[in-house]
Write a protein that holds these residues in place. Structure first.
Motif, PDB file in Angstrom:
ATOM      1  N   LEU A   2      30.182  10.004  83.265  1.00  0.00           N
ATOM      2  CA  LEU A   2      30.922  10.113  84.542  1.00  0.00           C
ATOM      3  C   LEU A   2      31.184  11.574  84.845  1.00  0.00           C
ATOM      4  O   LEU A   2      31.920  12.293  84.251  1.00  0.00           O
ATOM      5  CB  LEU A   2      32.148   9.520  84.544  1.00  0.00           C
ATOM      6  CG  LEU A   2      32.063   7.851  84.131  1.00  0.00           C
ATOM      7  CD1 LEU A   2      33.528   7.452  83.999  1.00  0.00           C
ATOM      8  CD2 LEU A   2      31.305   7.183  84.829  1.00  0.00           C
ATOM      9  N   ASP A   3      30.596  12.199  85.740  1.00  0.00           N
ATOM     10  CA  ASP A   3      30.199  13.467  86.055  1.00  0.00           C
ATOM     11  C   ASP A   3      31.291  14.069  87.238  1.00  0.00           C
ATOM     12  O   ASP A   3      31.131  13.648  88.454  1.00  0.00           O
ATOM     13  CB  ASP A   3      28.856  14.207  86.423  1.00  0.00           C
ATOM     14  CG  ASP A   3      28.888  15.566  86.695  1.00  0.00           C
ATOM     15  OD1 ASP A   3      30.014  16.238  86.223  1.00  0.00           O
ATOM     16  OD2 ASP A   3      27.882  16.041  87.275  1.00  0.00           O
ATOM     17  N   GLU A   4      32.572  14.426  87.083  1.00  0.00           N
ATOM     18  CA  GLU A   4      33.494  14.617  87.986  1.00  0.00           C
ATOM     19  C   GLU A   4      33.717  13.743  88.968  1.00  0.00           C
ATOM     20  O   GLU A   4      33.887  13.614  89.973  1.00  0.00           O
ATOM     21  CB  GLU A   4      32.982  15.853  88.797  1.00  0.00           C
ATOM     22  CG  GLU A   4      33.137  17.127  87.815  1.00  0.00           C
ATOM     23  CD  GLU A   4      33.393  18.400  88.359  1.00  0.00           C
ATOM     24  OE1 GLU A   4      33.883  18.586  89.300  1.00  0.00           O
ATOM     25  OE2 GLU A   4      32.866  19.280  87.915  1.00  0.00           O
ATOM     26  N   THR A   5      33.917  12.253  88.347  1.00  0.00           N
ATOM     27  CA  THR A   5      34.312  11.283  89.157  1.00  0.00           C
ATOM     28  C   THR A   5      35.467  11.266  90.098  1.00  0.00           C
ATOM     29  O   THR A   5      35.616  10.431  90.938  1.00  0.00           O
ATOM     30  CB  THR A   5      34.303   9.906  88.189  1.00  0.00           C
ATOM     31  OG1 THR A   5      33.171   9.730  87.608  1.00  0.00           O
ATOM     32  CG2 THR A   5      34.535   8.604  89.183  1.00  0.00           C
ATOM     33  N   ASP A   6      36.496  12.113  89.479  1.00  0.00           N
ATOM     34  CA  ASP A   6      37.666  12.440  90.231  1.00  0.00           C
ATOM     35  C   ASP A   6      37.613  13.427  91.318  1.00  0.00           C
ATOM     36  O   ASP A   6      38.461  13.504  92.250  1.00  0.00           O
ATOM     37  CB  ASP A   6      38.977  12.920  89.237  1.00  0.00           C
ATOM     38  CG  ASP A   6      38.479  14.187  88.362  1.00  0.00           C
ATOM     39  OD1 ASP A   6      37.182  14.230  88.368  1.00  0.00           O
ATOM     40  OD2 ASP A   6      39.215  14.697  88.090  1.00  0.00           O
ATOM     41  N   GLU A  21      34.991   6.846  99.112  1.00  0.00           N
ATOM     42  CA  GLU A  21      33.709   5.666  99.130  1.00  0.00           C
ATOM     43  C   GLU A  21      32.580   5.922  97.999  1.00  0.00           C
ATOM     44  O   GLU A  21      32.241   4.811  97.474  1.00  0.00           O
ATOM     45  CB  GLU A  21      33.354   5.555 100.479  1.00  0.00           C
ATOM     46  CG  GLU A  21      34.398   5.135 101.434  1.00  0.00           C
ATOM     47  CD  GLU A  21      33.592   4.911 102.803  1.00  0.00           C
ATOM     48  OE1 GLU A  21      34.388   3.882 103.702  1.00  0.00           O
ATOM     49  OE2 GLU A  21      33.118   5.528 103.186  1.00  0.00           O
ATOM     50  N   LYS A  22      31.950   7.273  98.146  1.00  0.00           N
ATOM     51  CA  LYS A  22      31.023   7.595  97.026  1.00  0.00           C
ATOM     52  C   LYS A  22      31.320   7.162  95.727  1.00  0.00           C
ATOM     53  O   LYS A  22      30.747   6.502  94.886  1.00  0.00           O
ATOM     54  CB  LYS A  22      30.489   8.769  97.349  1.00  0.00           C
ATOM     55  CG  LYS A  22      29.696   9.187  98.770  1.00  0.00           C
ATOM     56  CD  LYS A  22      29.349  10.532  98.760  1.00  0.00           C
ATOM     57  CE  LYS A  22      28.538  10.832 100.009  1.00  0.00           C
ATOM     58  NZ  LYS A  22      28.121  12.244 100.131  1.00  0.00           N
ATOM     59  N   LYS A  23      32.533   7.521  95.377  1.00  0.00           N
ATOM     60  CA  LYS A  23      32.998   7.553  94.039  1.00  0.00           C
ATOM     61  C   LYS A  23      33.250   6.042  93.603  1.00  0.00           C
ATOM     62  O   LYS A  23      33.026   5.548  92.476  1.00  0.00           O
ATOM     63  CB  LYS A  23      34.152   8.477  93.633  1.00  0.00           C
ATOM     64  CG  LYS A  23      34.004   9.844  93.799  1.00  0.00           C
ATOM     65  CD  LYS A  23      32.566  10.357  93.091  1.00  0.00           C
ATOM     66  CE  LYS A  23      32.152  11.856  93.491  1.00  0.00           C
ATOM     67  NZ  LYS A  23      32.926  12.776  92.967  1.00  0.00           N
ATOM     68  N   GLU A  60      30.064   4.446  92.802  1.00  0.00           N
ATOM     69  CA  GLU A  60      29.438   4.648  91.654  1.00  0.00           C
ATOM     70  C   GLU A  60      30.349   3.805  90.604  1.00  0.00           C
ATOM     71  O   GLU A  60      29.409   3.224  89.647  1.00  0.00           O
ATOM     72  CB  GLU A  60      29.937   6.153  91.450  1.00  0.00           C
ATOM     73  CG  GLU A  60      29.234   7.190  91.970  1.00  0.00           C
ATOM     74  CD  GLU A  60      27.644   7.263  91.699  1.00  0.00           C
ATOM     75  OE1 GLU A  60      27.536   7.881  90.673  1.00  0.00           O
ATOM     76  OE2 GLU A  60      26.794   6.924  92.578  1.00  0.00           O
ATOM     77  N   ILE A  61      31.510   3.663  90.538  1.00  0.00           N
ATOM     78  CA  ILE A  61      32.127   2.586  89.635  1.00  0.00           C
ATOM     79  C   ILE A  61      31.581   1.180  90.054  1.00  0.00           C
ATOM     80  O   ILE A  61      31.630   0.422  88.974  1.00  0.00           O
ATOM     81  CB  ILE A  61      33.743   2.839  89.696  1.00  0.00           C
ATOM     82  CG1 ILE A  61      33.982   4.554  89.398  1.00  0.00           C
ATOM     83  CG2 ILE A  61      34.402   1.998  88.799  1.00  0.00           C
ATOM     84  CD1 ILE A  61      33.689   4.910  88.134  1.00  0.00           C
TER      85      ILE A  61
END
Length: 249
Positions: A167-171, A148-150, A153-154
């Motif tokens: 994008l810092d470690e979005t995965d 949910e946090k990621k 961010e998107i």
């Protein structure tokens, strides 16, 4: 045409030098992936670009469309067109997702969007990311799962429409379904007018977000760069030889 230029960037944290001369240029229409082991300086680069006060730039330049951003406050950098999706988004109790997004959109665009138009735009972006509409009324990041946090961010990325997205470690922490949804959001953002700097440990997101360039970080500098094939080499051979190269440089 947006261009982010990083020239001979040196950054310290609590008097310890982390970045030791980084050169990197991200042009509109390009996706750059930064890969490297833990502690190599990847996140330090992201936070230095965004203006985190903990990270002290001791040398070099960061230019957006030819203008230095290093003397800008964090909010000024955002208005200029920079965006950072954080690895660990913070919780903000008492502030709803909807209110946060409308405040951010107002700050970046310079005027408050009409409520009806904003709500329509937000619902559409949330639907694309498979986010429940009730999510808009939740407190910002409070009790959110990693996925949910990621996604949020998107969602910010899609609403704010910056020139360059870092994008810092979005995965990080995503299951395969969430990874696909987040990747689709990044791909919707990519265009001839925008640039993407994608920081990651692993190649799995690069199967969905195809990079034009891959840069290997080690010991605070870029030690190797190439095309998408470099990511596949890292998948099979790991970082060891690049780590040794960075240590000896």
């Amino acid at each position: 045409m947006a261009t982010l230029e990083i020239r001979d960037l040196h950054v310290s944290v609590e008097d310890k030098e982390i970045l030791r001369g980084v050169d990197l240029t991200v042009k509109a229409g390009e996706t750059h992936a930064i890969m490297g082991p833990n502690g190599s300086g990847k996140s330090t680069l992201a936070y230095a670009i965004a203006g985190h006060p903990k990270y002290t730039v001791t040398g070099g330049e960061v230019l957006l469309d030819g203008e230095s951003v290093l003397d800008m406050a964090v909010d000024e950098r955002a208005r200029a067109g920079l965006f950072l999706a954080m690895q660990y988004p913070v919780e903000v109790p008492g502030v709803s997702v909807s209110n946060f997004l409308r405040t951010a959109v107002t700050a970046v665009r310079g005027e408050a969007p009409k409520l009806r138009e904003f709500s329509k735009e937000m619902r559409s972006a949330m639907a694309e990311l498979q986010i429940d509409p009730a999510f808009a009324q939740r407190n910002l990041n409070e009790g959110f799962s990693g996925g949910e946090k990621k996604r949020h961010e998107i969602l910010q990325l899609e609403m704010l429409k910056p020139k360059v997205a870092v994008l810092d470690e979005t995965d990080s922490g995503l299951d395969i379904d969430a990874l696909k949804v987040v990747s689709e959001g990044v791909n919707r953002f990519r265009s001839d007018e925008t640039g993407v700097l994608l920081i990651t440990h692993y190649t799995r997101i690069l199967r969905y977000v195809k990079p034009d360039f891959v840069h290997v970080f080690a010991a605070g500098r870029v030690v190797e760069q190439g095309g998408p094939e470099l990511a596949e080499l890292l998948e099979t051979e790991g970082y060891e030889k690049f780590t040794k190269a960075g240590a000896s440089a």
